[in-house]
Structure formats: C-alpha cells, structure tokens
Motif scaffolding. Structure first.
Motif, mmCIF file in Angstrom:
data_model
loop_
_atom_site.group_PDB
_atom_site.id
_atom_site.type_symbol
_atom_site.label_atom_id
_atom_site.label_comp_id
_atom_site.label_asym_id
_atom_site.label_seq_id
_atom_site.Cartn_x
_atom_site.Cartn_y
_atom_site.Cartn_z
ATOM 1 N N HIS A 13 15.787 -17.243 -19.968
ATOM 2 C CA HIS A 13 14.372 -17.988 -19.846
ATOM 3 C C HIS A 13 14.058 -18.675 -21.135
ATOM 4 O O HIS A 13 14.291 -17.962 -22.064
ATOM 5 C CB HIS A 13 13.109 -17.170 -19.064
ATOM 6 C CG HIS A 13 12.910 -16.067 -19.952
ATOM 7 N ND1 HIS A 13 13.171 -14.756 -19.797
ATOM 8 C CD2 HIS A 13 11.883 -15.974 -21.150
ATOM 9 C CE1 HIS A 13 12.786 -14.151 -20.639
ATOM 10 N NE2 HIS A 13 11.800 -14.613 -21.536
ATOM 11 N N ASN A 15 9.960 -19.555 -22.824
ATOM 12 C CA ASN A 15 8.640 -18.960 -22.776
ATOM 13 C C ASN A 15 8.010 -20.152 -23.431
ATOM 14 O O ASN A 15 8.537 -20.277 -24.778
ATOM 15 C CB ASN A 15 8.322 -17.644 -23.081
ATOM 16 C CG ASN A 15 7.083 -17.231 -22.783
ATOM 17 O OD1 ASN A 15 6.036 -17.892 -23.220
ATOM 18 N ND2 ASN A 15 6.920 -16.058 -22.220
ATOM 19 N N HIS A 55 11.876 -14.622 -14.346
ATOM 20 C CA HIS A 55 11.295 -15.904 -14.528
ATOM 21 C C HIS A 55 12.219 -16.722 -15.305
ATOM 22 O O HIS A 55 12.827 -16.495 -16.412
ATOM 23 C CB HIS A 55 9.863 -15.638 -15.408
ATOM 24 C CG HIS A 55 10.089 -15.049 -16.735
ATOM 25 N ND1 HIS A 55 10.010 -13.842 -16.966
ATOM 26 C CD2 HIS A 55 9.761 -15.492 -18.089
ATOM 27 C CE1 HIS A 55 10.287 -13.424 -18.169
ATOM 28 N NE2 HIS A 55 10.097 -14.678 -18.537
ATOM 29 N N HIS A 77 9.188 -18.431 -27.205
ATOM 30 C CA HIS A 77 10.341 -17.924 -27.293
ATOM 31 C C HIS A 77 11.345 -18.304 -26.242
ATOM 32 O O HIS A 77 11.053 -18.829 -25.349
ATOM 33 C CB HIS A 77 10.300 -16.517 -27.649
ATOM 34 C CG HIS A 77 9.961 -15.646 -26.497
ATOM 35 N ND1 HIS A 77 8.672 -15.158 -26.389
ATOM 36 C CD2 HIS A 77 10.622 -15.623 -25.127
ATOM 37 C CE1 HIS A 77 8.611 -14.622 -24.839
ATOM 38 N NE2 HIS A 77 9.738 -14.501 -24.418
ATOM 39 N N ALA A 79 15.133 -16.316 -24.316
ATOM 40 C CA ALA A 79 15.785 -15.495 -24.128
ATOM 41 C C ALA A 79 17.026 -15.235 -23.613
ATOM 42 O O ALA A 79 17.473 -16.081 -22.346
ATOM 43 C CB ALA A 79 14.803 -14.455 -23.080
ATOM 44 N N TYR A 115 12.843 -8.483 -29.652
ATOM 45 C CA TYR A 115 12.409 -9.873 -30.154
ATOM 46 C C TYR A 115 12.698 -9.815 -31.722
ATOM 47 O O TYR A 115 12.482 -9.124 -32.554
ATOM 48 C CB TYR A 115 10.865 -9.907 -29.813
ATOM 49 C CG TYR A 115 10.546 -10.070 -28.548
ATOM 50 C CD1 TYR A 115 10.423 -11.144 -27.777
ATOM 51 C CD2 TYR A 115 10.434 -8.829 -27.706
ATOM 52 C CE1 TYR A 115 10.168 -11.303 -26.413
ATOM 53 C CE2 TYR A 115 9.936 -8.894 -26.337
ATOM 54 C CZ TYR A 115 9.886 -10.145 -25.804
ATOM 55 O OH TYR A 115 9.856 -10.056 -24.517
ATOM 56 N N GLU A 125 14.510 -13.655 -28.081
ATOM 57 C CA GLU A 125 14.560 -12.493 -26.941
ATOM 58 C C GLU A 125 15.883 -12.260 -26.763
ATOM 59 O O GLU A 125 16.698 -12.951 -26.451
ATOM 60 C CB GLU A 125 13.463 -12.578 -25.861
ATOM 61 C CG GLU A 125 13.560 -11.397 -25.181
ATOM 62 C CD GLU A 125 12.691 -11.784 -24.061
ATOM 63 O OE1 GLU A 125 11.716 -12.721 -23.903
ATOM 64 O OE2 GLU A 125 12.923 -11.107 -22.741
HETATM 65 FE FE LIG Z 1 10.470 -13.567 -22.641
#
Ligand SMILES: [Fe+2]
Length: 315
Positions: A13, A15, A55, A77, A79, A115, A125
């Motif tokens: 994902h 963010n 997500h 960030h 991931a 992280y 991440e």
């Molecule tokens: Fe995240």
C-alpha cells in the motif's frame, strides 16, 4: 553486495498525507474507484481497498495525531509485504545486528509492521499479514489503541503465510476510474545511487529494468510485476513522490474511464501509449499524481524508444 535484510513479495500500500481526509476519501471512492474498507476517526484517516490488501491506500489527514506539525500533503509512507511474520522478524533481527535503525514497530491487529527511512528521508514500511480474513477485523469505524509489540518477543511470530489469497475483487460501479489494486510507488531520488543501493539491500528488491547508472529503474519484489520505480532527479523534478500506480481491470475499461473523466472535467496529466502498457495519469485533490494503467506486453525489457519525458509516467 551484502545479502539483503528482507525479501519482500510486492508493494502492499501507499499511505498519503491529505489536507482533508473525508474529501480525499470521497475522491478515492467516486473517482479512483476503491471502496472505503474502514475508517479511524481518532486518527483522522480512511483506508480503501477492493480486496488486494487490507488497504491499498491509507488517507491520513495532515492534522492526524500521527502527522508531524505543519505536515504538507504528500507521501506519508509506502509498504512492502513479506511472506509471513517469521520472515519479517528474522529480517528485523538481521537488520538490528547489522546496525540498521527502525523508526517504529507497530501491531495493526491484522498485520505487524516495521518502519524505517530511506536515504532521501522517505518512510518505508515492511509488514506481514497475521490474519487470513482481514475484513473480519478491519471494517467500519475503528477506534482502538494499538497493542504493544516487540518483534519476536511479545507474541510468537506467525509462521503461516496469511496475505489475501482467493477473493473476488470489489468495484465501485459508478466511479470514473475502476481501480483494481495499487501496485507501485514511483519516487524521484535526490541521491539516486544511495537510494538504488538501499532498495536492493533493505527490502531486497530486484531490478526489472534500468540500473545504478540509468536515469530510471523499475524494481520488483519476489512476485511483483513492478513494485517500485526510482527516477533520477533532473529537469527541475522535485525529489519525493512522483506517482502511485494503480492497475485497472482492462484497457477497454480504462479508455472508457478516460472519456468519463473528460465529461467530469477531470484534468489528464499525461497519457503514455506504449507497446508494453497504456497509462493515464491524473492528480488527486492535493495534487498527488495517480497513474492508472493496463498492461499489454509486460514486463518490458527495454526503455529504448520511450521518450525520456514519458518514462516516469510509463513505469
Ligand atoms: Fe502503512
């Protein structure tokens, strides 16, 4: 080169920091075409997905309790997904013993996550899913403190691979575009060589096309089709997020979406029509670039013949 610390599967994902998380949520549902999976009002964040991960985007308000003071909209960030928690914890321990520093470790109930920062200061991440059915946990309005997690210590690491397996993608029927899943993040590098080395060594990405001497490199995880793009800074490009890449269901549908976007008055930043991929880039309400694409003859093995200005918008 020393052995990588982690061996990630794929991008999970992105963010984003957004100036108004409910406005962003409306845009990502009604224009981009993701369902809202769950919302954290205390964090001022919305999380959207059509099923690929728990997500595909986190939309975090710049006034969230997790945002630094005076945070501007942009990347929070991104991931990468690991095979399972045992491998995540093993990488964590390898990293610590090599002197590598993490900024945080968090338990999100359905996933546990580490992280860190890349050499340009972007937050990265690395996580593993620890629950098979994330929708059983991540749904509706969620207000919950995160449990304390010391990797490998406070809870026995999960050995099973629990990323989403068989599922049917959901759709937002009336949306302008029809996102299937988020697949990649593209960054403009300030220190290209240091960034190149970091993404090989820390998440353990592989070069799909490009290289340390190139102006652009496409990396992939173990199963990814192109999970991370690194662009050498040039021609006044600002370092940081260039775009987030979103796979669509088909090229025919993407072309139809392009028409709908025109009718809805949505500006198109760039279209790249290449034998390997058809890609359409737009901006979200905060000016963050989103690339919708449908692959043709992919992966591409060469960038020769691609206009230099188009390259960042193709990969
Ligand atoms: Fe995240």
């Amino acid at each position: 080169m020393t052995a990588p610390l982690f061996s990630v599967r794929r991008l999970g994902h992105a963010n984003l920091f957004v100036s108004d998380y409910m406005r962003a949520k409306d845009f990502y549902v009604n224009v981009v075409g993701f369902e809202e999976a769950y919302r954290q009002p205390d964090n001022r964040a919305s999380f959207i997905s059509n099923g690929n991960t728990y997500h595909d985007f986190g939309l975090t308000d710049v006034t969230s309790k997790y945002a630094p003071p005076n945070q501007a909209p942009g990347l929070n960030h991104f991931a990468f997904e690991m095979e399972n928690e045992v491998e995540l914890v093993a990488g964590y321990q390898r990293a610590l013993s090599s002197g590598f520093k993490f900024k945080a470790t968090l338990d999100h109930d359905c996933a546990r996550a580490l992280y860190s920062s890349d050499p340009d200061g972007n937050e990265v991440e690395i996580y593993a899913d620890v629950v098979r059915d994330w929708r059983a946990i991540k749904t509706g309005i969620i207000i919950k403190e995160k449990p304390k997690w010391v990797p490998g210590v406070t809870i026995e690491p999960e050995a099973e691979s629990l990323y989403p397996g068989d599922f049917e993608y959901r759709r937002v029927p009336d949306a302008v575009f029809h996102a299937k899943r988020t697949t990649h993040v593209a960054l403009v590098a300030d220190d290209y060589e240091a960034m190149f080395d970091f993404y090989l060594r820390v998440p353990g990405l592989h070069v799909a096309t490009g290289g340390r001497q190139a102006d652009i490199t496409l990396f992939r995880g173990n199963i990814g089709i192109g999970d991370f793009t690194l662009i050498r800074q040039q021609n006044g490009m600002k370092p940081g997020l260039h775009h987030v890449g979103i796979e669509t269901f088909s090229e025919a549908e993407l072309r139809q979406s392009l028409k709908s976007a025109g009718e809805a008055g949505i500006a198109i930043e760039r279209i790249v029509d290449h034998p390997s991929r058809y890609a359409v880039t737009i901006k979200d309400p905060d000016g963050i670039q989103l690339q919708f694409y449908a692959n043709r003859d992919w992966p591409l093995d060469s960038l020769s013949g691609v206009d230099a200005a188009d390259r960042p918008y193709l990969l």
